[in-house]
Scaffold this motif. Sequence first.
Motif, PDB file in Angstrom:
ATOM      1  N   GLU A   1       0.834  -1.214   0.000  1.00 50.67           N
ATOM      2  CA  GLU A   1       0.000   0.000   0.000  1.00 50.67           C
ATOM      3  C   GLU A   1       0.862   1.255   0.000  1.00 50.67           C
ATOM      4  O   GLU A   1       0.565   2.222  -0.714  1.00 50.67           O
ATOM      5  CB  GLU A   1      -0.923  -0.014   1.227  1.00 50.67           C
ATOM      6  N   ARG A   2       1.944   1.248   0.797  1.00 53.44           N
ATOM      7  CA  ARG A   2       2.832   2.411   0.836  1.00 53.44           C
ATOM      8  C   ARG A   2       3.492   2.649  -0.522  1.00 53.44           C
ATOM      9  O   ARG A   2       3.589   3.797  -0.983  1.00 53.44           O
ATOM     10  CB  ARG A   2       3.883   2.218   1.921  1.00 53.44           C
ATOM     11  N   LYS A   3       3.935   1.573  -1.170  1.00 49.84           N
ATOM     12  CA  LYS A   3       4.548   1.718  -2.486  1.00 49.84           C
ATOM     13  C   LYS A   3       3.529   2.239  -3.498  1.00 49.84           C
ATOM     14  O   LYS A   3       3.844   3.110  -4.321  1.00 49.84           O
ATOM     15  CB  LYS A   3       5.107   0.369  -2.943  1.00 49.84           C
ATOM     16  N   GLY A   4       2.300   1.696  -3.422  1.00 46.27           N
ATOM     17  CA  GLY A   4       1.257   2.166  -4.340  1.00 46.27           C
ATOM     18  C   GLY A   4       0.918   3.626  -4.122  1.00 46.27           C
ATOM     19  O   GLY A   4       0.763   4.386  -5.083  1.00 46.27           O
ATOM     20  N   ASN A   5       0.811   4.044  -2.867  1.00 44.65           N
ATOM     21  CA  ASN A   5       0.519   5.455  -2.568  1.00 44.65           C
ATOM     22  C   ASN A   5       1.651   6.359  -3.012  1.00 44.65           C
ATOM     23  O   ASN A   5       1.423   7.476  -3.501  1.00 44.65           O
ATOM     24  CB  ASN A   5       0.259   5.627  -1.071  1.00 44.65           C
ATOM     25  N   ALA A   6       2.911   5.894  -2.831  1.00 43.18           N
ATOM     26  CA  ALA A   6       4.065   6.696  -3.257  1.00 43.18           C
ATOM     27  C   ALA A   6       4.072   6.871  -4.769  1.00 43.18           C
ATOM     28  O   ALA A   6       4.371   7.959  -5.288  1.00 43.18           O
ATOM     29  CB  ALA A   6       5.358   6.034  -2.788  1.00 43.18           C
ATOM     30  N   GLU A   7       3.742   5.809  -5.497  1.00 44.68           N
ATOM     31  CA  GLU A   7       3.690   5.900  -6.957  1.00 44.68           C
ATOM     32  C   GLU A   7       2.581   6.844  -7.408  1.00 44.68           C
ATOM     33  O   GLU A   7       2.765   7.635  -8.336  1.00 44.68           O
ATOM     34  CB  GLU A   7       3.481   4.507  -7.551  1.00 44.68           C
TER      35      GLU A   7
ATOM     36  N   ASN B   1       3.171  10.239  -9.516  1.00 42.93           N
ATOM     37  CA  ASN B   1       2.479  10.486 -10.790  1.00 42.93           C
ATOM     38  C   ASN B   1       1.667  11.765 -10.739  1.00 42.93           C
ATOM     39  O   ASN B   1       1.575  12.503 -11.729  1.00 42.93           O
ATOM     40  CB  ASN B   1       1.560   9.306 -11.120  1.00 42.93           C
ATOM     41  N   LYS B   2       1.084  12.042  -9.555  1.00 42.77           N
ATOM     42  CA  LYS B   2       0.295  13.268  -9.390  1.00 42.77           C
ATOM     43  C   LYS B   2       1.173  14.502  -9.516  1.00 42.77           C
ATOM     44  O   LYS B   2       0.811  15.478 -10.185  1.00 42.77           O
ATOM     45  CB  LYS B   2      -0.398  13.241  -8.034  1.00 42.77           C
ATOM     46  N   LYS B   3       2.367  14.465  -8.864  1.00 40.01           N
ATOM     47  CA  LYS B   3       3.294  15.589  -8.959  1.00 40.01           C
ATOM     48  C   LYS B   3       3.803  15.768 -10.373  1.00 40.01           C
ATOM     49  O   LYS B   3       3.950  16.892 -10.869  1.00 40.01           O
ATOM     50  CB  LYS B   3       4.466  15.374  -8.003  1.00 40.01           C
TER      51      LYS B   3
END
Length: 379
Positions: free
Chosen positions: A342-348, A352-354
């Motif tokens: 979940e942490r890796k997915g949120n970081a990605e 991508n948002k930035k």
Amino acid sequence: MEIHGLVAEAMILANASVGKRIYEGYKDAAILRHHPPPSPAQFEKLVKAAESKGFSVDFSSNRALSQSLERITDACKDDPEIAKLLKTMATIAMNEAGYISSGQFPVDQYYHYGLALEFYTHFTSPIRRYADIVAHRQLLMCVADPTALKNSVSQSLMFKDSAITDICENLNRKSRESKFAQRDSTELFQSLYVLQKTANGDPLIEKGIISEIRSNGFYVYVPRLGLKGPVYLKERDGTPSVPLSLISGKNADEQETIPHCNIEVNMPTSISVLSPDLPHPIQFNLFDHVRVSLKLRKSHAHRHLVYMVLIDMDHTEIRTSQPSQIARMSNTEMMESIHDSERKGNAEKEANKKKKNKTSSMYDVLERFRKLSIIQSTS
């Protein structure tokens, strides 16, 4: 450590001594721990499973069974999962231990098969078991403890067969409910793990061992997750449904089936797939290694259910110098893996948002030109 074994042995001896003492004091109402011996029919499946690997199992006594399992463990050092499965089958074949009031059974049925003791109770852990508290109260009365004698009128129910029987039935019921809750909790962690690992559409392929042969397929045990489930080779109407991946070796072919095939079963040790399109029959034996794809049957009302789809046989070479024992993931390790994903997915997603915010759209470019033209015209 050896000290742990010494402490455990001392606790067993203390429980056995107290069990015998409270029976001598209250022959009709002593709280005892009862573990009846298994019947030959209960061990039939285990005996046949062991024989399929050339082993024999003697369950005439607890000691004989223990020695049989030790011999199997020593002989399976190159594939320790076989010994682990046989031990699990032995545990399942045994009767469930439970609390009894001595007044409800004849003396020859007090025997504890698992520990090979004539009398046994739970006495050493009163801080976590109510049965131990009852045993403490009965022992205090047996040794004429002054405080216990003073309160004997208020505790008189603790020494009546009917009251102890009710207590034992409640303790046994709560113990079973606790086991069910533990099982449900483990299955919940397993479903959450599979859900996380297959969220992106990637297959979750695991190695497993055939632990039981059925008329329509077999059960597979996945050591890494402690997961056991059925793999079906027949549809509900009896039509054979064997994945094409067995002969193609491609994971993507798990949805396709081998045409014109038949299933032959040799209970309880093997099941075979025959087809004129196959050069030779495909035989699955008890304790064979296979690869399965773990999937989820999702539900909005209950927890998701994990099910297995057969991929192919696992032909990984087993070397004696490198035992193939697979460490099972605990519930805590499963949750840590889920949180890491979940942490890796949120970081990605955040990256991508930035990146998206930094990339100018055509509208942003035209807007800057418009503002620039306004500034030039006003100047």
